[in-house]
Design a protein around this motif. Structure first.
Motif, short mmCIF file in Angstrom:
data_model
loop_
_atom_site.label_atom_id
_atom_site.label_comp_id
_atom_site.label_asym_id
_atom_site.label_seq_id
_atom_site.Cartn_x
_atom_site.Cartn_y
_atom_site.Cartn_z
N UNK A 43 0.92 -1.21 0.10
CA UNK A 43 -0.06 0.11 -0.02
C UNK A 43 0.86 1.12 0.07
N UNK A 44 0.32 2.35 0.56
CA UNK A 44 0.85 3.70 0.50
C UNK A 44 0.94 4.37 -0.76
N UNK A 45 2.10 5.25 -0.81
CA UNK A 45 2.11 6.16 -2.22
C UNK A 45 3.19 5.75 -3.39
N UNK A 46 3.96 5.12 -2.77
CA UNK A 46 5.41 4.62 -3.70
C UNK A 46 4.96 3.78 -4.84
N UNK A 47 4.05 2.87 -4.65
CA UNK A 47 3.93 1.86 -5.62
C UNK A 47 2.95 2.24 -6.57
N UNK A 73 -0.54 -6.85 1.13
CA UNK A 73 -0.09 -7.29 2.30
C UNK A 73 -0.65 -6.69 3.57
N UNK A 74 -1.26 -5.71 3.39
CA UNK A 74 -1.94 -4.97 4.40
C UNK A 74 -3.00 -4.03 4.04
N UNK A 140 6.84 -1.87 1.24
CA UNK A 140 7.02 -0.37 1.21
C UNK A 140 8.04 -0.36 2.58
N UNK A 141 8.52 0.80 2.77
CA UNK A 141 9.28 0.95 4.10
C UNK A 141 8.83 2.43 4.56
N UNK A 142 8.14 2.36 5.94
CA UNK A 142 7.93 3.54 6.39
C UNK A 142 9.19 4.31 6.99
N UNK A 192 11.33 -4.88 -2.10
CA UNK A 192 11.08 -3.56 -1.26
C UNK A 192 11.38 -2.48 -2.36
N UNK A 193 10.27 -1.51 -2.51
CA UNK A 193 10.12 -0.52 -3.37
C UNK A 193 10.28 0.70 -2.52
N UNK A 194 11.46 1.29 -2.35
CA UNK A 194 11.68 2.53 -1.64
C UNK A 194 12.22 3.70 -2.25
N UNK A 195 11.71 4.92 -2.01
CA UNK A 195 12.02 6.14 -2.36
C UNK A 195 11.78 7.31 -1.98
N UNK A 196 12.74 8.36 -1.83
CA UNK A 196 12.80 9.39 -1.09
C UNK A 196 13.75 9.43 0.00
#
Ligand code: 6PG
Length: 243
Positions: A43-47, A73-74, A140-142, A192-196
């Motif tokens: 979830x979240x915005x990255x993907x 995943x959640x 993702x990763x917080x 893991x897809x992580x940006x920023x």
């Protein structure tokens, strides 16, 4: 478990393209071998950019979508049309644009009682993955090193006898639904897809810091027999490079 592969992208567009290429390749392999491809979405915005890319040529023409099963995943404990719903984001960006049979999109029902939704999804996972794990899991990763809805010092971190649980997250004052680390680690491949830049410190602590899986839940993700890939943009990898 093999060592994690760390791959760098120059920007978010390239990050999405790298992930899309991996997914297309994994789908071809899984469908060739088992006749189906199971993909767990994060979830979240990255993907979002990745999901939009998969719904466009050339990627949308490179996967036998009728053989794809989508999992989450959640999920937030909201209705599927709520602005915060991970399902809604994925549906708008990708699922509504691809010929995946609706019965093969396995949504976590955030709109019902969390304990019931978690139990329902746990049973689905036990049935669908009776002898195997997901082909590909996207995570993702917080900036606090949470992944899925496995937040630091929360009960879900010790629920490894389950595949899916509801999880009270004090910092959010909210309950989430999440796959457990033990289930995620049954995946053939975790990406893991992580940006920023805001994620750089969490990336460094998870990949290079002391082992502290209660404070850094993403450290719990170590696929038993699968491949672990970290796709990072240059900003998220910045602390990593400076070490
Ligand atoms: C969610 C996600 C969560 C997310 C991270 C990163 O439901 O929010 O599953 O784990 O992947 O919080 O979110 P961003 O991509 O928005 O930074």
């Amino acid at each position: 478990m093999s060592e994690p592969k760390i791959q760098m992208a120059c920007d978010r567009d390239q990050l999405a393209k790298m992930a899309a290429g991996r997914i297309v390749e994994a789908a071809e392999g899984a469908i060739g071998k088992t006749g189906r491809f199971s993909l767990v979405l994060s979830g979240g915005s990255t993907p979002k950019a990745l999901y939009e890319l998969l719904a466009e040529a050339p990627y949308k023409d490179q996967v036998e979508w009728d053989k794809v099963h989508i999992f989450f995943g959640d999920e937030r404990c909201v209705a599927p049309d709520h602005a915060d719903s991970n399902y809604r984001m994925a549906n708008e960006a990708m699922l509504s644009k691809l010929p995946i049979p609706p019965a093969q999109v396995h949504r976590m029902r955030g709109e019902i009682a969390p304990v019931d939704a978690a139990a329902e999804y746990d049973a689905l996972l036990r049935s669908f993955f009776a002898i195997d794990g997901p082909d590909v899991v996207l995570l993702g990763l917080g900036d606090d090193a949470h992944t899925a809805s496995l937040f630091p010092h929360t009960a879900a971190l010790s629920a490894d006898d389950k595949l899916c649980v509801s999880n009270w997250v004090e910092k959010l004052k909210a309950t989430r639904l999440t796959m457990t680390a033990s289930f995620l680690n049954r995946a053939h491949e975790v990406i893991f897809l992580v940006a920023g830049a805001t994620k750089a410190d969490a990336v460094r602590q998870v990949l290079e810091g002391e082992s502290d899986p209660d404070r850094l839940p993403a450290q719990r993700i170590k696929p038993s027999d699968g491949q672990l890939i970290w796709l990072l943009d240059v900003q998220a990898a910045e602390m990593e490079q400076s070490q």
